[in-house]
Design an enzyme around this catalytic site. Structure first.
Site, PDB file in Angstrom:
ATOM      1  N   GLU A 287     -31.634  47.762  23.618  1.00 25.91           N
ATOM      2  CA  GLU A 287     -32.786  48.551  24.063  1.00 25.91           C
ATOM      3  C   GLU A 287     -32.563  50.064  23.996  1.00 25.91           C
ATOM      4  OE1 GLU A 287     -33.386  44.473  25.420  1.00 25.91           O
ATOM      5  OE2 GLU A 287     -31.677  45.845  25.578  1.00 25.91           O
TER       6      GLU A 287
ATOM      7  N   HIS B 265     -38.165  38.293  34.296  1.00 25.27           N
ATOM      8  CA  HIS B 265     -39.275  38.354  33.350  1.00 25.27           C
ATOM      9  C   HIS B 265     -40.598  38.708  34.007  1.00 25.27           C
ATOM     10  CE1 HIS B 265     -36.281  36.074  31.101  1.00 25.27           C
ATOM     11  NE2 HIS B 265     -36.938  36.393  30.014  1.00 25.27           N
TER      12      HIS B 265
END
Length: 805
Positions: A527, A594
């Site tokens: 990321e 999530h």
């Protein structure tokens, strides 16, 4: 006289004149370090960090740097910048003093530490300049290793254009494909994860990236044996060495005091990197740091006597001088003359910079002095502050703060004296003007201004007709992106599963096949460097969409987002812009990792980046359309539940624009105002419908973006009507709901219109638990909204409604 901006020649053309000029620059740079450190210790500045000991390799490196190339370096690069003419000696001192005059201090304008460099990538109209005509430097950050991720994107831009020459015209011909991105870093900072992530990504992608590692044996007081395996970063990186028919990197090593070897090594290594676009690592060993890490301490505290003696012997400046003498390129008289010239130049620069800094507010101080004399005369000497004001002017280090503080305290003392009304007025005007000018120096340009601002984009609503059809939310996004890729030929996107798969939720379905792997590509699970790719590409004129698969994973890239991207516009006073769009998805999916909603963290650390929180894919698409017409960084959090929900397909797909900072009233009401965003908008509407069955009329407002927030005060107008407000979101208590409450009650002054206490309904303090039940018991839901509203209505009049429980 030795010049400061030499024409840089190749190694086989190195002349005596150039070598002597390099000695002048090296000696001048050392003097700037010595005098700069002295200025801090004499009290004229607060902090200084310098490039002493690194002069010789930086001079050798500068010979390979061409116009069009980019630097992403760190705070030791002053000699490199001097050699390229990107740093004048006066600016070196203006940085230390914090001079806000951008002519004297163009790199920081008083907003950053010294030795933090930048060059503008924008012209007067806010468009990308012709970057091939100049040496380019990305704006430095202090966080160690923070310069690495964007280096990947700076290099990738060259690779894309070399492999796709048709892209040149879409980038105003400011990228040819032959440029190299230069990264400089201290050896200790190679311990940072973002260093290794960048090296790995560069090795996989094969981009023209050159990383120069300056190894002086320490990271402040921590020796290399406690920093790096095998006490050698080049040994550690051997597994990355490129071999035949593999990807990887080329690794070079050289002693930092060996001028001729450095010139040869850099010349050959950078030439190969430029030609082949194979990344290169240069491990520059046996460097010294004669003045210590910074002005905050002394290296004598942690270096042994033997080490300090070695550093004196192997000081690159001394060995360079020895080589010049032994090679017959100069005699001692010539070098002494060069040293004298450099010392004079440094002292002259220091004096000029200090004089300019003092004169920055000389006229304003003279005006204040005149007002203070008037106050003394008007009060018959009762308020005699002349001596105190004079004392301020005699201080070693002058600050705007001290004068403003003095003026305000004087105003506090006299503001109730009716016989000093005229003097009060004069002093008040002076304070207002002085404070206003100071705010220009320190508090503006967090976001873009003018036509490139998102706030300047004209809204264009989504339009529908009798033939409009319902499609899944993912299809709305993919059709919208299809239009955008046609409209903006410099638009690129990348991320995990973004390319071949079209992202895990199919929002990019078919885009790679249609527009090519150079514009729609996959990336590894990394990321930080995905964001770095975005920053570097944006600096060079691309319009990147960097995809982070889920909102929770944004944390992995947080340092680059917060330290670099969010502050770039501000720390360069608008000279550099990197309009990266970060595409992610979140909320309302089961599971601790999530379904998080770290909005408090983002709101607190990403000022300078717009934060878009659409309730559905139509709103998300409209936000992308708005952002691409403007040129500012943003994070767009698509709602995970929206991809398989049917929505009407706008007939003006790819063209309609959702205005940022403008809430939408989803349902009108008269009794209470709901303020929320994202998927909670749907819960709020359902709760409002349920409350309506009990005669309670709720107005539901979707704020749409948290940064910016309700620029037209739509929420205030609603509260004036309903006199009650409930803020709802999925963040932790005291997070985004508290942020929204402060914006509405304090900034919009809505508190005056409330009949009941304002309330918040956030998620629980813990991360959301797994499954449908886990989500229900972790986050706001329809029934919780109903219960809170019922109690709020009873607060207004307990006799109207029966207690619920």
């Amino acid at each position: 006289m030795y010049i400061e901006k030499p024409e840089i020649s190749a190694i086989n053309q190195l002349t005596t004149e150039e070598a002597l000029n390099d000695y002048y620059l090296a000696y001048l740079s050392r003097q700037l370090s010595i005098l700069g450190r002295r200025e801090v210790h004499n009290g004229r500045a607060h902090f200084g960090i310098f490039g002493d000991g690194k002069e010789i390799p930086q001079l050798a490196l500068a010979k390979t740097f061409r116009k069009g190339d980019w630097r992403s370096g760190y705070y030791r690069d002053q000699t490199f910048m001097l050699a390229l003419g990107l740093l004048q000696p006066e600016e070196s001192f203006s940085m230390i003093y914090g001079d806000t005059d951008e002519d004297m201090n163009p790199s920081t304008g008083g907003r950053n530490f010294n030795n933090h460099f930048t060059t503008s990538n924008l012209d007067a109209n806010g468009e990308i300049k012709n970057l091939l005509e100049k040496f380019n430097s990305a704006a430095d950050v202090s966080s160690t290793g923070g310069q690495m991720p964007r280096l990947l994107g700076l290099a990738q831009a060259s690779k894309i254009v070399r492999e796709n020459p048709e892209m040149k015209k879409h980038l105003n011909n400011n990228v040819t494909g032959n440029e190299v991105a230069f990264g400089t870093i201290g050896d200790a900072s190679t311990s940072e994860g973002m260093f290794f992530e960048t090296i790995n990504a560069a090795a996989v992608m094969q981009v023209p990236l050159a990383v120069i590692i300056y190894d002086d044996g320490y990271g402040i007081s921590v020796p290399v044996k406690l920093q790096t395996a095998k006490s050698s970063i080049s040994e550690v990186l051997k597994g990355f060495q490129k071999e035949k028919n593999t990807n990887g990197i080329d690794i070079y090593s050289c002693n930092g005091w060996d001028y001729t070897a450095l010139v040869k090594t850099f010349s050959e290594g950078i030439a190969k990197c430029r030609e082949t676009q194979v990344p290169a690592i240069f491990h520059i060993r046996e460097l010294t740091q004669p003045l210590g890490h910074s002005t905050s301490g002394s290296h004598e505290r942690y270096k042994s006597k033997k080490r300090l003696e070695w550093e004196k012997e192997f000081d690159g400046l001394n060995l360079f001088k020895k080589w010049l003498l032994e090679s017959g390129k100069a005699d001692i008289e010539t070098l002494t003359q060069i040293e004298n010239e450099a010392e004079k130049r440094a002292k002259k620069a220091k004096q000029a910079a200090w004089t300019h800094y003092k004169n920055n507010f000389k006229q304003e101080v003279e005006q204040l002095e005149d007002i203070v004399h008037k106050i003394k005369a008007g009060s018959n000497g009762e308020f005699d502050k002349i001596e105190e004001l004079e004392e301020i002017g005699q201080r070693i280090f002058l600050t705007r703060r001290k004068y403003l503080s003095f003026a305000k305290r004087l105003y506090f003392n006299i503001h109730e004296f009716s016989n000093l009304k005229e003097e009060q007025k004069l002093l008040g005007i002076w304070i207002q003007n002085f404070e206003g000018r100071s705010q220009e120096f320190y508090n503006r340009q967090l976001y873009r201004e003018g036509k490139k601002s998102v706030l300047s984009v004209k809204p264009d609503p989504a339009r529908y007709n009798d033939n409009s059809i319902e499609v899944n939310g993912s299809e709305i996004l993919s059709r919208n992106f299809d239009v955008l890729f046609k409209k903006y030929p410099n638009l690129v996107t990348f991320g995990q599963d973004t390319g071949y798969l079209g992202d895990v939720n199919q929002g990019m379905k078919g885009m790679q096949e249609k527009y090519g792997v150079h514009r729609v590509s996959d990336a590894g699970i990394r990321e930080t460097t995905i964001i770095g790719q975005g920053i570097g590409l944006a600096l060079r004129g691309f319009r990147p969409i960097a995809e982070i698969q889920y909102l929770d994973y944004l944390i992995y890239a947080h340092s680059s987002l917060s330290d670099d991207l969010a502050s770039m516009q501000y720390r360069t006073k608008g000279k550099q812009a990197a309009p990266v769009i970060v595409r992610t998805r979140g909320h309302q999916l089961q599971g601790i990792w999530h379904a998080g909603s770290p909005m408090q963290m983002l709101l607190g650390s990403l000022r300078g980046i717009h934060l878009c929180v659409p309730r559905g894919t139509v709103q998300a698409a409209g936000m992308y359309n708005t952002l691409l017409e403007a040129a500012e960084p943003a994070v767009v959090i698509e709602p995970l539940k929206g991809y398989n929900v049917k929505e009407m397909l706008p007939e003006n797909i790819g063209e309609f624009k959702v205005p940022l900072g403008v809430p939408e009233i989803m349902r009108e009401g008269t009794d209470i105002t709901f303020v929320t965003y994202g998927w909670n908008v749907h819960h709020a509407v359902k709760a409002a419908n349920l409350l309506q069955t009990k005669g309670i009329s709720a107005e539901v407002i979707d704020v749409q973006t948290l940064l910016p927030f309700d620029v037209n005060h739509v929420i205030l107008a609603s509260i004036k009507k309903t006199n009650k407000v409930l803020f709802i979101d999925e963040d932790v208590p005291g997070g985004a709901t508290a942020y929204m409450m402060q914006k509405v009650l304090e900034e919009q002054k809505a508190f005056d219109y409330l009949d009941a206490s304002p309330r918040t309904l956030p998620a629980r303090e813990h991360r959301p638990a797994y499954g449908i039940d886990g989500e229900y018991f972790s986050k706001p839901n329809v029934e919780l909204i109903y219960e809170i509203v019922w109690e709020m209505m009873r607060e207004v009049d307990v006799n109207i409604r029966k207690k619920l429980w």
